[in-house]
Write a protein that holds these residues in place. Structure first.
Motif, PDB file in Angstrom:
ATOM      1  N   LYS A  23      32.455   8.329   6.269  1.00 34.76           N
ATOM      2  CA  LYS A  23      33.361   9.378   6.758  1.00 34.76           C
ATOM      3  C   LYS A  23      34.815   8.997   6.510  1.00 34.76           C
ATOM      4  O   LYS A  23      35.647   9.849   6.174  1.00 34.76           O
ATOM      5  CB  LYS A  23      33.133   9.615   8.256  1.00 34.76           C
ATOM      6  CG  LYS A  23      31.815  10.302   8.573  1.00 34.76           C
ATOM      7  CD  LYS A  23      31.636  10.497  10.066  1.00 34.76           C
ATOM      8  CE  LYS A  23      30.305  11.172  10.389  1.00 34.76           C
ATOM      9  NZ  LYS A  23      30.084  11.289  11.851  1.00 34.76           N
ATOM     10  N   LEU A  24      35.123   7.718   6.680  1.00 36.04           N
ATOM     11  CA  LEU A  24      36.490   7.251   6.442  1.00 36.04           C
ATOM     12  C   LEU A  24      36.884   7.488   4.985  1.00 36.04           C
ATOM     13  O   LEU A  24      37.952   8.029   4.700  1.00 36.04           O
ATOM     14  CB  LEU A  24      36.610   5.772   6.795  1.00 36.04           C
ATOM     15  CG  LEU A  24      37.978   5.121   6.525  1.00 36.04           C
ATOM     16  CD1 LEU A  24      39.050   5.743   7.412  1.00 36.04           C
ATOM     17  CD2 LEU A  24      37.917   3.616   6.749  1.00 36.04           C
ATOM     18  N   LYS A  25      36.027   7.102   4.065  1.00 35.47           N
ATOM     19  CA  LYS A  25      36.334   7.257   2.639  1.00 35.47           C
ATOM     20  C   LYS A  25      36.497   8.730   2.278  1.00 35.47           C
ATOM     21  O   LYS A  25      37.436   9.098   1.550  1.00 35.47           O
ATOM     22  CB  LYS A  25      35.225   6.627   1.788  1.00 35.47           C
ATOM     23  CG  LYS A  25      35.551   6.630   0.291  1.00 35.47           C
ATOM     24  CD  LYS A  25      34.459   5.991  -0.530  1.00 35.47           C
ATOM     25  CE  LYS A  25      34.884   5.840  -1.989  1.00 35.47           C
ATOM     26  NZ  LYS A  25      35.436   7.042  -2.598  1.00 35.47           N
ATOM     27  N   THR A  26      35.595   9.582   2.797  1.00 35.39           N
ATOM     28  CA  THR A  26      35.688  11.017   2.508  1.00 35.39           C
ATOM     29  C   THR A  26      37.024  11.578   2.975  1.00 35.39           C
ATOM     30  O   THR A  26      37.694  12.322   2.251  1.00 35.39           O
ATOM     31  CB  THR A  26      34.538  11.777   3.198  1.00 35.39           C
ATOM     32  OG1 THR A  26      33.289  11.278   2.706  1.00 35.39           O
ATOM     33  CG2 THR A  26      34.630  13.268   2.931  1.00 35.39           C
ATOM     34  N   ALA A  77      39.953   7.882  15.254  1.00 39.06           N
ATOM     35  CA  ALA A  77      40.568   6.797  14.493  1.00 39.06           C
ATOM     36  C   ALA A  77      40.800   7.208  13.037  1.00 39.06           C
ATOM     37  O   ALA A  77      41.846   6.888  12.452  1.00 39.06           O
ATOM     38  CB  ALA A  77      39.686   5.550  14.558  1.00 39.06           C
ATOM     39  N   ILE A  78      39.836   7.922  12.472  1.00 33.33           N
ATOM     40  CA  ILE A  78      39.982   8.383  11.089  1.00 33.33           C
ATOM     41  C   ILE A  78      41.129   9.380  10.972  1.00 33.33           C
ATOM     42  O   ILE A  78      41.887   9.371   9.989  1.00 33.33           O
ATOM     43  CB  ILE A  78      38.653   8.987  10.586  1.00 33.33           C
ATOM     44  CG1 ILE A  78      37.614   7.868  10.392  1.00 33.33           C
ATOM     45  CG2 ILE A  78      38.847   9.760   9.279  1.00 33.33           C
ATOM     46  CD1 ILE A  78      36.198   8.362  10.156  1.00 33.33           C
ATOM     47  N   ASP A 100      42.545   0.831  -2.785  1.00 33.85           N
ATOM     48  CA  ASP A 100      41.573   1.386  -1.846  1.00 33.85           C
ATOM     49  C   ASP A 100      42.320   1.719  -0.554  1.00 33.85           C
ATOM     50  O   ASP A 100      42.915   0.842   0.074  1.00 33.85           O
ATOM     51  CB  ASP A 100      40.475   0.355  -1.574  1.00 33.85           C
ATOM     52  CG  ASP A 100      39.409   0.877  -0.630  1.00 33.85           C
ATOM     53  OD1 ASP A 100      39.464   2.066  -0.265  1.00 33.85           O
ATOM     54  OD2 ASP A 100      38.536   0.086  -0.241  1.00 33.85           O
ATOM     55  N   ALA A 101      42.311   2.991  -0.169  1.00 31.62           N
ATOM     56  CA  ALA A 101      43.175   3.462   0.916  1.00 31.62           C
ATOM     57  C   ALA A 101      43.016   2.674   2.212  1.00 31.62           C
ATOM     58  O   ALA A 101      43.988   2.407   2.917  1.00 31.62           O
ATOM     59  CB  ALA A 101      42.935   4.951   1.175  1.00 31.62           C
ATOM     60  N   LYS A 102      41.778   2.273   2.544  1.00 29.05           N
ATOM     61  CA  LYS A 102      41.571   1.584   3.818  1.00 29.05           C
ATOM     62  C   LYS A 102      42.167   0.174   3.814  1.00 29.05           C
ATOM     63  O   LYS A 102      42.285  -0.450   4.862  1.00 29.05           O
ATOM     64  CB  LYS A 102      40.091   1.544   4.184  1.00 29.05           C
ATOM     65  CG  LYS A 102      39.243   0.600   3.373  1.00 29.05           C
ATOM     66  CD  LYS A 102      37.801   0.629   3.869  1.00 29.05           C
ATOM     67  CE  LYS A 102      36.943  -0.344   3.075  1.00 29.05           C
ATOM     68  NZ  LYS A 102      35.537  -0.278   3.480  1.00 29.05           N
ATOM     69  N   SER A 103      42.554  -0.326   2.625  1.00 30.00           N
ATOM     70  CA  SER A 103      43.164  -1.656   2.541  1.00 30.00           C
ATOM     71  C   SER A 103      44.668  -1.622   2.786  1.00 30.00           C
ATOM     72  O   SER A 103      45.307  -2.667   2.862  1.00 30.00           O
ATOM     73  CB  SER A 103      42.896  -2.266   1.153  1.00 30.00           C
ATOM     74  OG  SER A 103      41.520  -2.366   0.905  1.00 30.00           O
ATOM     75  N   ASP A 136      40.026   9.994   0.897  1.00 32.80           N
ATOM     76  CA  ASP A 136      40.059  10.563  -0.458  1.00 32.80           C
ATOM     77  C   ASP A 136      40.637  11.973  -0.430  1.00 32.80           C
ATOM     78  O   ASP A 136      41.398  12.369  -1.330  1.00 32.80           O
ATOM     79  CB  ASP A 136      38.650  10.602  -1.061  1.00 32.80           C
ATOM     80  CG  ASP A 136      38.179   9.233  -1.528  1.00 32.80           C
ATOM     81  OD1 ASP A 136      39.011   8.303  -1.567  1.00 32.80           O
ATOM     82  OD2 ASP A 136      36.984   9.087  -1.844  1.00 32.80           O
ATOM     83  N   SER A 137      40.278  12.718   0.608  1.00 35.58           N
ATOM     84  CA  SER A 137      40.796  14.081   0.758  1.00 35.58           C
ATOM     85  C   SER A 137      42.311  14.068   0.970  1.00 35.58           C
ATOM     86  O   SER A 137      43.032  14.907   0.418  1.00 35.58           O
ATOM     87  CB  SER A 137      40.094  14.766   1.945  1.00 35.58           C
ATOM     88  OG  SER A 137      40.637  16.036   2.172  1.00 35.58           O
ATOM     89  N   VAL A 138      42.793  13.106   1.762  1.00 34.83           N
ATOM     90  CA  VAL A 138      44.239  12.985   2.007  1.00 34.83           C
ATOM     91  C   VAL A 138      44.966  12.653   0.707  1.00 34.83           C
ATOM     92  O   VAL A 138      46.008  13.250   0.383  1.00 34.83           O
ATOM     93  CB  VAL A 138      44.524  11.907   3.066  1.00 34.83           C
ATOM     94  CG1 VAL A 138      46.013  11.599   3.139  1.00 34.83           C
ATOM     95  CG2 VAL A 138      44.034  12.360   4.433  1.00 34.83           C
TER      96      VAL A 138
END
Length: 707
Positions: free
Chosen positions: A464-467, A294-295, A447-450, A470-472
């Motif tokens: 893990k999602l945030k890491t 999913a990530i 915030d990317a997940k938003s 953020d890398s992307v």
């Protein structure tokens, strides 16, 4: 196991490349910098490969930390032998390490522990050896004030044996293998929730069963969400008798007086200890794998979104549409500065469409508007139709822009700092306009997940999602480069080696001293040292600088080699840049040194041909079918234009101009087999789709890609 060997086993990359990359990472170099400017040292590894090395480096360090913790714990118990220490140190993964540690792990008070305290371990050993002829008589010797009869003695012995069986790594691995290969995930609806309206979206899983090794990530996450919301119960099942029989085959030597006791211990340990523990472990691992899938989906989508087509520096009128509260209108300069805002009320209940048309027309003239951006939320289609009725004096392109995450931005501290004197509605409209001009520069503030492109992003491991996200973002920002004289603090913070604090220092320095004139001036920013300059300078661009290389991806450490190329060709630097006839005749071998090799020199030459080129596509106008205004207008068999607005592992969703997006299942993407959805579509791609079915009650539209 050594770090380099561990990474090599997981990546199959050359050991020298791994070693040099690890050294660079330990020197606080970033992935974009390493992959772009240290190709000679890494053997030309790309960002994905460098990222994999960083990932497995972190995994190895976590494993080693856990080994040290376990060795210390066993040593404190006085049970650590040289052989045991070696076994711990040689463990290649956490699962095998934890299996080794299990016998020494502090447990809650267990039946086996009680039996051990009652002196029944020798009896348990006698039963396990299986050569006693009269086990009842032997058991009678172990009676004491806590053990009143032989039945209690044998029961205690069985509890000890059950724990021994549970702690055997070979048996645990055997059950693991059966669970992984044959385990079924089954679900049952909780009867009292069957008619619950909120549960209906999970009704496919009211009575479901499938092999867990075939359960795709999106389905597993949906099942687990339904369980968390207390709509269904979830179990892992295998053929219990078959699993127990395999344990018997390992432990039973022959039939005798001890056989029945060992059989009972086997069944007890399987049902009470082994199966609950290992089925939970399996489900946890399946969830971790589903999280990773999913990530990855979210990360791919986010990258496409961030690298979406910018319109560029244009004067934009942006509209955040609405009905009762009106449509918020803002006018932006080509640099994205707010110069005007007000509200119009073209829709119900006021229906002042003529007044709205006059106002938009006058604003377009007054501010020399070149493009109009309309948010794609409530009243979007109605507002678009209104705008298209206007006869502008000059040509103006009209775009519908995704609002995803705009409300998050408008209420954020970043937005309040940018627009302290305006409310959230104005900030939201500004964000819509700026997204059209440059999606990357605006979306990094959220915030990317938003942003909402992915599947079940709120259910996965958030760290893990945030890491990953953020890398992307870091990768995208550095791939395009940043204009240091116009960039916001959030955008600057993603530049290699900069971070939030230095980004603020750059922003404050710019406000106090005016625009940067050269890259060398960046060194004057407070607390921006040599390391940060090395990592970030090449990704920071300065327009109209005295040195044209300051507006390119050529690193300042390579300026001298470019100047030598120009000198050798008998031209000044400005005559060398963009001059294909000269550049194509440069022999790069003449400029190779210990630090700069052919990979870097080829990159430099490519950049010199088109310095500062933005490789993103340009934004294109798109028109939906004007006759489709609600799901009830959608009919089976129709061919409709649409825009891909989300991609998952099981297909993609397409905006056809109404509130409900339609799904193109992976099986309907192509006439041929589709392994990866991303190989066939990308976010914001304009497509023609065929309507397969419409379920108005469930608000679902099934589509197929029109071939």
């Amino acid at each position: 196991m050594q770090l380099l060997k561990y990474i090599s086993n997981h990546t199959n990359l050359p050991e020298k490349s791994i070693q040099n990359t690890v050294t660079l990472l330990n020197e606080d170099c970033t992935i974009p910098f390493i992959s772009r400017y240290r190709k000679e040292r890494t053997g030309n590894l790309d960002e994905v490969q460098v990222g994999a090395i960083l990932n497995f480096k972190s995994q190895f360090e976590s494993l080693e930390k856990r080994k040290d913790s376990i060795i210390k714990a066993v040593e404190e118990q006085g049970l650590l032998t040289t052989e045991l220490r070696q076994k711990f140190q040689q463990s290649a993964d956490l699962t095998s390490l934890e299996d080794l540690y299990l016998p020494f792990k502090k447990k809650r008070k267990t039946k086996a522990e009680t039996a051990l305290k009652n002196g029944l371990e020798p009896l348990a050993k006698i039963v396990m050896v299986q050569n006693a002829t009269d086990i009842d008589a032997i058991a009678s010797r172990y009676l004491n004030k806590n053990i009143e009869n032989k039945e209690e003695a044998l029961e205690g012995a069985r509890h000890i044996i059950a724990e021994w069986i549970n702690e055997r790594s070979d048996i645990r691995n055997q059950i693991r293998h059966q669970l992984e290969k044959l385990g079924q995930i089954t679900t049952k609806v909780i009867s009292t929730k069957k008619e619950d309206e909120k549960a209906q979206k999970f009704r496919d899983y009211f009575d479901w069963s499938e092999p867990i090794n075939r359960c795709p990530s999106h389905r597993l996450l949906a099942i687990l969400r339904a369980e968390n919301e207390k709509f269904i119960r979830v179990k892992i099942e295998i053929d219990d008798e078959s699993a127990i029989e395999k344990i018997r085959q390992r432990l039973l030597k022959s039939k005798g007086p001890c056989t029945e006791h060992i059989n009972q211990a086997i069944e007890d340990t399987y049902k009470r200890l082994l199966f609950p523990s290992l089925s939970n472990e399996l489900l946890k691992k399946a969830k971790e794998k589903a999280d990773i899938d999913a990530i990855q989906v979210f990360s791919k989508n986010l990258k496409q979104l961030l690298l979406g087509a910018p319109l560029g520096e244009k004067r934009i009128l942006a509209i955040d549409p609405g009905f009762r509260s009106g449509c918020k209108v803002v006018c932006l300069t080509a640099q994205g500065d707010l110069v005007h805002n007000e509200t119009i009320y073209p829709h119900a209940p006021k229906n002042d469409s003529s007044g709205a048309i006059k106002k938009i027309s006058s604003l377009a003239d007054a501010y020399k508007i070149e493009a109009i951006a309309i948010g794609n939320g409530t009243a979007s289609r109605e507002t678009e139709r209104l705008i298209k009725r206007i006869s502008f004096k000059n040509p103006i392109e009209v775009f519908v822009v995704s609002e995803a995450g705009a409300s998050i931005y408008s209420a954020s501290k970043i937005a309040r700092d940018e627009f302290p004197n305006y409310d959230v509605t104005v900030r939201g409209a500004v964000s819509i306009g700026r997204r059209l001009a440059d999606p990357l520069a605006e979306l990094v503030k959220i915030d990317a997940k938003s942003i909402g492109v992915g599947q079940y992003q709120h259910d996965v491991d958030q760290t893990k999602l945030k890491t990953s996200l953020d890398s992307v973002v870091e990768s995208c920002v550095n791939a395009i480069g940043v204009n240091i004289n116009t960039a916001s603090v959030p955008l600057l913070s993603y530049v290699s080696g900069i971070g939030p604090k230095l980004a603020e220092n750059i922003f404050n320095y710019r406000n106090e001293n005016g625009a940067f004139k050269s890259r060398s001036q960046i060194r004057k920013v407070p607390r921006l040292g040599a390391k940060a300059f090395e990592q970030g300078a090449a990704f920071l661009r300065i327009k109209e600088a005295k040195n044209p290389l300051d507006d390119s991806s050529v690193h300042p450490e390579s300026y001298a080699v470019v100047e030598k190329m120009a000198k050798d060709k008998g031209v000044v630097l400005t005559e060398l840049i963009s001059n294909k006839s000269i550049l194509q005749n440069i022999d790069l071998n003449l400029y190779c040194t210990d630090s700069i090799g052919l990979p870097t020199l080829k990159d430099i030459l490519e950049e010199l041909e088109k310095p500062g080129l933005d490789r993103r596509e340009k934004a294109k106008v798109f028109a939906f079918n004007q006759n489709i205004r609600a799901i009830t207008d959608v009919q089976e068999g129709q061919l409709l234009p649409g825009i891909v607005n989300n991609i998952t592992n099981f297909g993609c969703f397409v905006d056809i101009g109404i509130k409900e997006s339609g799904l193109i299942h992976i099986s309907n993407l192509s006439n041929s087999f589709v392994k990866d959805v991303n190989e066939h579509v990308h976010l914001h791609q304009q497509v023609i789709v065929k309507v397969l079915s419409v379920d108005v009650a469930r608000k679902r539209i099934q589509l197929a890609m029109h071939q």
